[in-house]
Design an enzyme around this catalytic site. Sequence first.
Site, PDB file in Angstrom:
ATOM      1  N   HIS A  43      75.705  53.811  10.676  1.00 50.31           N
ATOM      2  CA  HIS A  43      75.831  52.746  11.659  1.00 50.31           C
ATOM      3  C   HIS A  43      74.541  52.549  12.438  1.00 50.31           C
ATOM      4  CE1 HIS A  43      77.503  49.947  14.371  1.00 50.31           C
ATOM      5  NE2 HIS A  43      77.761  50.772  15.354  1.00 50.31           N
TER       6      HIS A  43
ATOM      7  N   SER B  38      75.107  47.760  18.238  1.00 47.34           N
ATOM      8  CA  SER B  38      76.516  47.546  17.920  1.00 47.34           C
ATOM      9  C   SER B  38      77.110  46.486  18.846  1.00 47.34           C
ATOM     10  CB  SER B  38      77.253  48.884  17.988  1.00 47.34           C
ATOM     11  OG  SER B  38      78.486  48.827  17.337  1.00 47.34           O
TER      12      SER B  38
ATOM     13  N   ASP C 148      76.168  49.650   6.309  1.00 47.16           N
ATOM     14  CA  ASP C 148      76.743  50.000   7.609  1.00 47.16           C
ATOM     15  C   ASP C 148      78.265  49.982   7.508  1.00 47.16           C
ATOM     16  OD1 ASP C 148      77.684  49.977  10.337  1.00 47.16           O
ATOM     17  OD2 ASP C 148      75.702  49.301  10.964  1.00 47.16           O
TER      18      ASP C 148
END
Length: 526
Positions: free
Chosen positions: A494, A235, A466
């Site tokens: 995610h 991320s 996502d």
Amino acid sequence: MHSAISRFPRRALLALVVALALPAGCTTPSGPEAGGVRAGGPATRPPVAEMVSATAAPALRALYDQQIDWIPCTDGAAQEDETVLCGTLKVPLDYASPDGETLDVAVVRVPAADQQQRLGSLVFNPGGPGNSGTAMLEWGWTGYRGPLHDHYDLVSFDPRGAGGTSPIGCLDDATRAEWTTTDDPAYDRGRILADACGAKYGALLAHVGTRDAARDLDLLRGALGERKLDFVGFSYGTYLGALYAEEFPERTGRMVLDGAVERSTDLMHLDADQAAATETEFEAFAADCATSVESCPFGSDPATAPKVLADFLDGLRDHPLTAGNGRRVTATLGWTGVLAALYDGQSSWELVRTAVGPALTRGDADELLRLGDAGTGRDEDGHYGASADAFVAVHCADALLAPTDADLRAALADLAVRAPLVGKHDTRVALLDPDCRPWPYRSTERPHTVKAAGTGPILVVGSTGDPVTPYAWAQRMASGFEHGVLLTRDGDGHTGYWHSACVRETAAAYLVDGTLPAAGTVCPSN
């Protein structure tokens, strides 16, 4: 990563399970050193002259020559596990004045299981910004057993402002409770937080950006005795890895970036992209309930179920529910809990449905309150974690967001089309997350494509569904790199590691053997 819900991080990402098998369709890269076979064996520390530029200031060269004093961790999750070692890395507060004030960066390390086959150190960042890398590794290092732990010392650190590294926590619990629950449109979250952080932390706020963290990462590489940095970022950690590769291409080793945060445009437009991805997940969740769950609380029509759920959550603004403990569930808290839980994709759908159902059908808000508390980082005693403030501080140190009125009107019109349900409750949060307009520090960073010329291959993982870091960001990041390689996971949720054995195996193949997936490789979810 950045989003209206990641303002309230729920937990550090813990598990990384890596299998031994190599998937079909993989190739060994030619070109820069990052690929190919490496010799294994115990660590030997290169001289400092090989670790830092010859033109570096003497004070900075001295910091590159430091060695971390590793000792068994005495608190946290690893206090009874002598396998996990803790230490401290000194870094300059301001890299323009390396002989000035310093910060102590918290670091953690788990030595490789097979020292004779050791390839070096593998550094992780769990995302955020504001999440603790040391907590991630202390709690979850056993999930890395297999090829990664066999061949690498597993290492992580707390970036500036997070965890044990000059943590930024600006609001007291009472203020945070109001900040995370109020539906008052006049409540100025950006100003309240900016004033509190400015008063408490002052000059530190100018030095918590991702580029400073990337420079700290290079000092960590030097202290670990590695000529090149091998790195896994999730991320927001992908943006940290990208800036490292941009700053230090010749020192970039094997790098895997999963759930790309690609910042070639301004934060407002990235927030709109993310809202659209979240809208897709929200609609899929509600529609699935309508078609596959008997007595779905959102009705039996998949076309209308998403709006039924959104209208219920929006309706909490005027008609909040009261939980059994007397606390109110507002629209802000309800939306935060639902969207935060939907980070995990389909694996979270039953949890969300069982929390929202009783609240919608009979006004029982207890489970929805628990979901909201998880999303805002509130514990059972009413205390909040500080990572939410670090999230804002890092983002505002990275990108000055000062849209014109015309820009904002255009973005609002775009949001109404792309995310009419999740963006309706508070459009300011959807587009200005975080709101850096009143922030006391003005960033010099500007949106740009990171090319990272001169690195070896960089493996970028993107997931087609996502809801937090849209797949298009991974495509842009991989194509922007001079030597980017895109690995696609088909599915929602995610990041890819946590949802696909194929992704874990492919990443391990590159990190351990230098073997990259063939162009166009798509991994299934499982």
